[in-house]
Design a protein around this motif. Structure first.
Motif, PDB file in Angstrom:
ATOM      1  N   VAL A 382      -0.984   3.205   6.951  1.00 12.26           N
ATOM      2  CA  VAL A 382      -1.842   4.349   6.691  1.00 12.26           C
ATOM      3  C   VAL A 382      -1.000   5.400   5.983  1.00 12.26           C
ATOM      4  N   GLY A 383      -1.604   6.070   5.025  1.00 11.32           N
ATOM      5  CA  GLY A 383      -0.866   7.076   4.281  1.00 11.32           C
ATOM      6  C   GLY A 383      -0.065   6.493   3.142  1.00 11.32           C
ATOM      7  N   TYR A 384      -0.106   5.165   2.984  1.00  6.38           N
ATOM      8  CA  TYR A 384       0.619   4.560   1.880  1.00  6.38           C
ATOM      9  C   TYR A 384      -0.339   4.383   0.714  1.00  6.38           C
ATOM     10  N   ILE A 385       0.044   4.857  -0.468  1.00  7.35           N
ATOM     11  CA  ILE A 385      -0.807   4.778  -1.643  1.00  7.35           C
ATOM     12  C   ILE A 385      -0.336   3.611  -2.495  1.00  7.35           C
ATOM     13  N   ALA A 386      -1.052   2.496  -2.432  1.00  4.59           N
ATOM     14  CA  ALA A 386      -0.754   1.336  -3.266  1.00  4.59           C
ATOM     15  C   ALA A 386      -1.498   1.499  -4.581  1.00  4.59           C
ATOM     16  N   SER A 387      -0.765   1.696  -5.668  1.00  7.94           N
ATOM     17  CA  SER A 387      -1.387   2.009  -6.958  1.00  7.94           C
ATOM     18  C   SER A 387      -1.769   0.773  -7.752  1.00  7.94           C
ATOM     19  N   ASN A 388      -1.244  -0.389  -7.385  1.00 11.10           N
ATOM     20  CA  ASN A 388      -1.511  -1.596  -8.158  1.00 11.10           C
ATOM     21  C   ASN A 388      -1.852  -2.751  -7.230  1.00 11.10           C
ATOM     22  N   TYR A 389      -2.492  -3.767  -7.825  1.00 18.08           N
ATOM     23  CA  TYR A 389      -2.766  -4.985  -7.085  1.00 18.08           C
ATOM     24  C   TYR A 389      -1.477  -5.794  -6.937  1.00 18.08           C
ATOM     25  N   PRO A 390      -1.391  -6.642  -5.909  1.00 19.03           N
ATOM     26  CA  PRO A 390      -0.187  -7.471  -5.737  1.00 19.03           C
ATOM     27  C   PRO A 390       0.008  -8.401  -6.929  1.00 19.03           C
ATOM     28  N   ASP A 391       1.275  -8.728  -7.201  1.00 15.66           N
ATOM     29  CA  ASP A 391       1.599  -9.607  -8.324  1.00 15.66           C
ATOM     30  C   ASP A 391       1.285 -11.068  -8.035  1.00 15.66           C
ATOM     31  N   GLY A 392       1.242 -11.454  -6.775  1.00 14.24           N
ATOM     32  CA  GLY A 392       0.991 -12.838  -6.429  1.00 14.24           C
ATOM     33  C   GLY A 392       0.676 -12.987  -4.958  1.00 14.24           C
ATOM     34  N   ILE A 393       0.637 -14.234  -4.494  1.00 11.53           N
ATOM     35  CA  ILE A 393       0.311 -14.501  -3.102  1.00 11.53           C
ATOM     36  C   ILE A 393       1.378 -13.938  -2.175  1.00 11.53           C
ATOM     37  N   ALA A 394       2.650 -14.170  -2.517  1.00 14.06           N
ATOM     38  CA  ALA A 394       3.734 -13.701  -1.650  1.00 14.06           C
ATOM     39  C   ALA A 394       3.750 -12.178  -1.556  1.00 14.06           C
ATOM     40  N   SER A 395       3.597 -11.515  -2.690  1.00 12.90           N
ATOM     41  CA  SER A 395       3.592 -10.048  -2.659  1.00 12.90           C
ATOM     42  C   SER A 395       2.366  -9.513  -1.942  1.00 12.90           C
ATOM     43  N   GLY A 396       1.262 -10.272  -1.975  1.00 17.79           N
ATOM     44  CA  GLY A 396       0.076  -9.845  -1.245  1.00 17.79           C
ATOM     45  C   GLY A 396       0.306  -9.799   0.252  1.00 17.79           C
ATOM     46  N   PHE A 397       1.151 -10.695   0.773  1.00 21.57           N
ATOM     47  CA  PHE A 397       1.461 -10.702   2.199  1.00 21.57           C
ATOM     48  C   PHE A 397       2.602  -9.751   2.556  1.00 21.57           C
ATOM     49  N   LEU A 398       3.581  -9.584   1.667  1.00 15.75           N
ATOM     50  CA  LEU A 398       4.829  -8.909   2.024  1.00 15.75           C
ATOM     51  C   LEU A 398       4.956  -7.493   1.479  1.00 15.75           C
ATOM     52  N   ASP A 399       4.259  -7.164   0.389  1.00 14.22           N
ATOM     53  CA  ASP A 399       4.374  -5.817  -0.166  1.00 14.22           C
ATOM     54  C   ASP A 399       3.590  -4.816   0.679  1.00 14.22           C
ATOM     55  N   PRO A 400       4.079  -3.580   0.763  1.00 14.85           N
ATOM     56  CA  PRO A 400       3.335  -2.556   1.511  1.00 14.85           C
ATOM     57  C   PRO A 400       1.943  -2.337   0.933  1.00 14.85           C
ATOM     58  N   ASN A 401       0.992  -2.192   1.800  1.00 17.58           N
ATOM     59  CA  ASN A 401      -0.383  -1.987   1.379  1.00 17.58           C
ATOM     60  C   ASN A 401      -1.123  -1.297   2.518  1.00 17.58           C
ATOM     61  N   SER A 402      -2.361  -0.990   2.291  1.00 19.91           N
ATOM     62  CA  SER A 402      -3.197  -0.411   3.332  1.00 19.91           C
ATOM     63  C   SER A 402      -4.319  -1.390   3.636  1.00 19.91           C
ATOM     64  N   ALA A 403      -5.218  -1.007   4.530  1.00 19.61           N
ATOM     65  CA  ALA A 403      -6.390  -1.801   4.879  1.00 19.61           C
ATOM     66  C   ALA A 403      -7.600  -0.878   4.902  1.00 19.61           C
ATOM     67  N   MET A 404      -8.777  -1.460   4.849  1.00 19.75           N
ATOM     68  CA  MET A 404      -9.986  -0.640   4.738  1.00 19.75           C
ATOM     69  C   MET A 404     -10.135   0.380   5.861  1.00 19.75           C
ATOM     70  N   PRO A 405     -10.008   0.001   7.137  1.00 20.24           N
ATOM     71  CA  PRO A 405     -10.167   1.038   8.182  1.00 20.24           C
ATOM     72  C   PRO A 405      -9.089   2.108   8.119  1.00 20.24           C
ATOM     73  N   ALA A 406      -7.851   1.702   7.791  1.00 20.11           N
ATOM     74  CA  ALA A 406      -6.785   2.697   7.668  1.00 20.11           C
ATOM     75  C   ALA A 406      -7.016   3.608   6.477  1.00 20.11           C
ATOM     76  N   GLN A 407      -7.532   3.044   5.372  1.00 23.93           N
ATOM     77  CA  GLN A 407      -7.823   3.860   4.198  1.00 23.93           C
ATOM     78  C   GLN A 407      -8.937   4.854   4.484  1.00 23.93           C
ATOM     79  N   ILE A 408      -9.966   4.422   5.201  1.00 25.88           N
ATOM     80  CA  ILE A 408     -11.057   5.324   5.566  1.00 25.88           C
ATOM     81  C   ILE A 408     -10.541   6.451   6.457  1.00 25.88           C
ATOM     82  N   TYR A 409      -9.677   6.107   7.406  1.00 26.85           N
ATOM     83  CA  TYR A 409      -9.089   7.134   8.274  1.00 26.85           C
ATOM     84  C   TYR A 409      -8.290   8.141   7.453  1.00 26.85           C
TER      85      TYR A 409
END
Length: 452
Positions: A382-409
């Motif tokens: 929460v509070g993390y601003i991910a400006s771009n989509y992940p580059d691949g499958i591995a980055s989708g799991f391992l790169d910092p990101n947010s989630a819908m409920p956390a983003q709404i909060y």
């Protein structure tokens, strides 16, 4: 056959009464049943009324987030500002920051007013900058870097209006509110009305809200939930890949193979207790185990998925055991009677019959995990601003990101009313996801349902 003989309590002669005649006790029992039915109908009605009010509030406050006000302005890409040496060297062009593009936007705004016969009420054209989103300069800069050959031309750009102008177009900002607003004044709203009549300002469907990324607090009109949706998707993949096989395997062992002793009783009690543990406790556990001890990347969907797996496992185990227990014992006995082994009777006969309940419980557990916020707060999603989509499958799991409920909060706690509007819009998208998952559960249950 319709007459009955009754003896008075004090004895004496018997009297005849018809079975069709209601005595006082029957009348009281029927009245109590009618009252209970009325109470039930009233309770259901009240629940439906509150549900309707909730859905009405969500739709009314969230639908405006799916539209946005855009402005078309002609921007002159001056060579003396963007490419002073005139050699079209991309590295030199990149050195011009977004601050170097702001004067071009101000001049474009002034030219737009003049071309449409609108008299500027401001002593300085710089005041027009408040009507345009702060993202406009970055948008024009990206265009110039991608098309350096267009320097020196006048290009029409479709840019976002500021959040205050957008709020005025949607009715969220009123003129009486300007006394407490330092970002806009009455003259800006007069210009907004004039540009709207001239067709320069248009309110259109905003795909960037569904497909875009979050933005800083100064650019609420640019914020989107798309990257957070992808973060939730990767988290659900982790939960599904771990919670389903582990939960089903544990349920089959406990229900079909485990001996009934004090150890299995202890395990069953602990599983039932874990299902009632608050979700924030699982977040603290995930912070201690996965981040501080295992040193997994903070704010990553992988860690969020592991935490939600721990939280979802008890729900899946309990629902799966209930589905296995609902299969009649005659199915097991018949399979064993024709020579099947214990494992064959479970996996070839019992498990297929229990599959509808297992899938339903799994999807309900995933839907519960999809809406959880508290565990994600503890692991930093929460509070993390991910400006771009992940580059691949591995980055989708391992790169910092947010989630819908956390983003709404995160949107709900920001000061700008435009973010509050987007929080309601995010709730609509989250509810659509949950409804989709429940519809899938119903379809799967009917698809795999078997009669015995």
């Amino acid at each position: 056959m319709t007459d009955a003989t009754s003896t008075p309590p004090g004895g004496g002669a018997r009297t005849k009464s018809s079975l069709m005649t209601l005595d006082n006790r029957v009348r009281r029992r029927n009245a109590a049943e009618a009252r209970f039915r009325a109470y039930g109908i009233a309770a259901v009605t009240v629940g439906l009324i509150f549900l309707a009010l909730l859905l009405f509030a969500i739709v009314r406050n969230g639908v405006p987030a799916f539209t946005q006000t855009f402005m078309t302005i002609p921007v002159e890409l001056k060579a003396d500002k963007l490419d002073k040496n005139g050699n079209r060297d991309i590295e030199e062009i990149k050195k011009v920051s977004t601050f170097g593009y702001k004067p071009l936007i101000i001049e474009a705004m002034a030219k737009t007013l003049a071309d449409n016969g609108i008299e500027s009420p401001f002593a300085k054209d710089k005041d027009l900058e408040k009507m345009v989103s702060a993202s406009a300069a970055a948008q024009i800069r990206d265009f110039v870097i991608a098309n350096p050959g267009r320097i020196g031309e006048t290009v029409d750009f479709r840019v976002l209006a500021s959040s205050r102008v957008d709020g005025y177009m949607k009715g969220r900002v009123a003129r009486e509110d300007l006394a407490r607003d330092k970002n806009l004044d009455a003259e800006h709203l007069d210009v907004t009305d004039a540009l709207n009549e001239a067709g320069v300002l248009k309110r259109e469907f905003n795909w960037a809200f569904i497909l875009g990324a979050d933005a800083s607090e100064s650019r609420p009109e640019q914020a989107g939930i798309g990257v957070s949706m992808l973060g939730s998707f990767f988290m659900m993949l982790v939960v599904l890949g771990l919670a389903l096989p582990i939960g089903v395997a544990a349920s089959i062992y406990l229900e079909e193979f485990a001996p009934k002793n004090r150890w299995t009783d202890l395990i069953e009690v602990n599983i039932s207790n874990l299902a009632a543990v608050p979700s924030i406790v699982f977040g603290i556990l995930g912070l201690a185990v996965f981040i501080q001890f295992a040193h997994l990347p903070q704010s990553a969907p992988l860690v969020g998925g592991l935490v939600l797996t721990l939280m979802t496992l008890p729900t899946i185990i309990i629902s799966t055991r209930a589905s296995l227990k609902a299969v009649p014992p005659s199915i097991r006995d018949a399979a064993l009677g024709v020579g099947a082994s214990k494992m064959q009777s479970v996996f070839h006969h019992v498990l297929p019959l229990a599959m509808p309940g297992i899938l339903t419980g799994t999807i309900i557990g995933l839907a519960q995990a999809l809406g959880e916020t508290a565990p994600l707060l503890l692991i930093g999603m929460v509070g993390y601003i991910a400006s771009n989509y992940p580059d691949g499958i591995a980055s989708g799991f391992l790169d910092p990101n947010s989630a819908m409920p956390a983003q709404i909060y995160e949107w709900a706690k920001r000061a700008d009313p435009a973010y509050y509007e987007r929080a309601w819009g995010g709730i609509i998208i989250l509810l659509l996801f949950l409804m989709t998952m429940n519809i899938i559960a119903i379809i799967l249950r009917r698809r795999f349902e078997r009669r015995w």
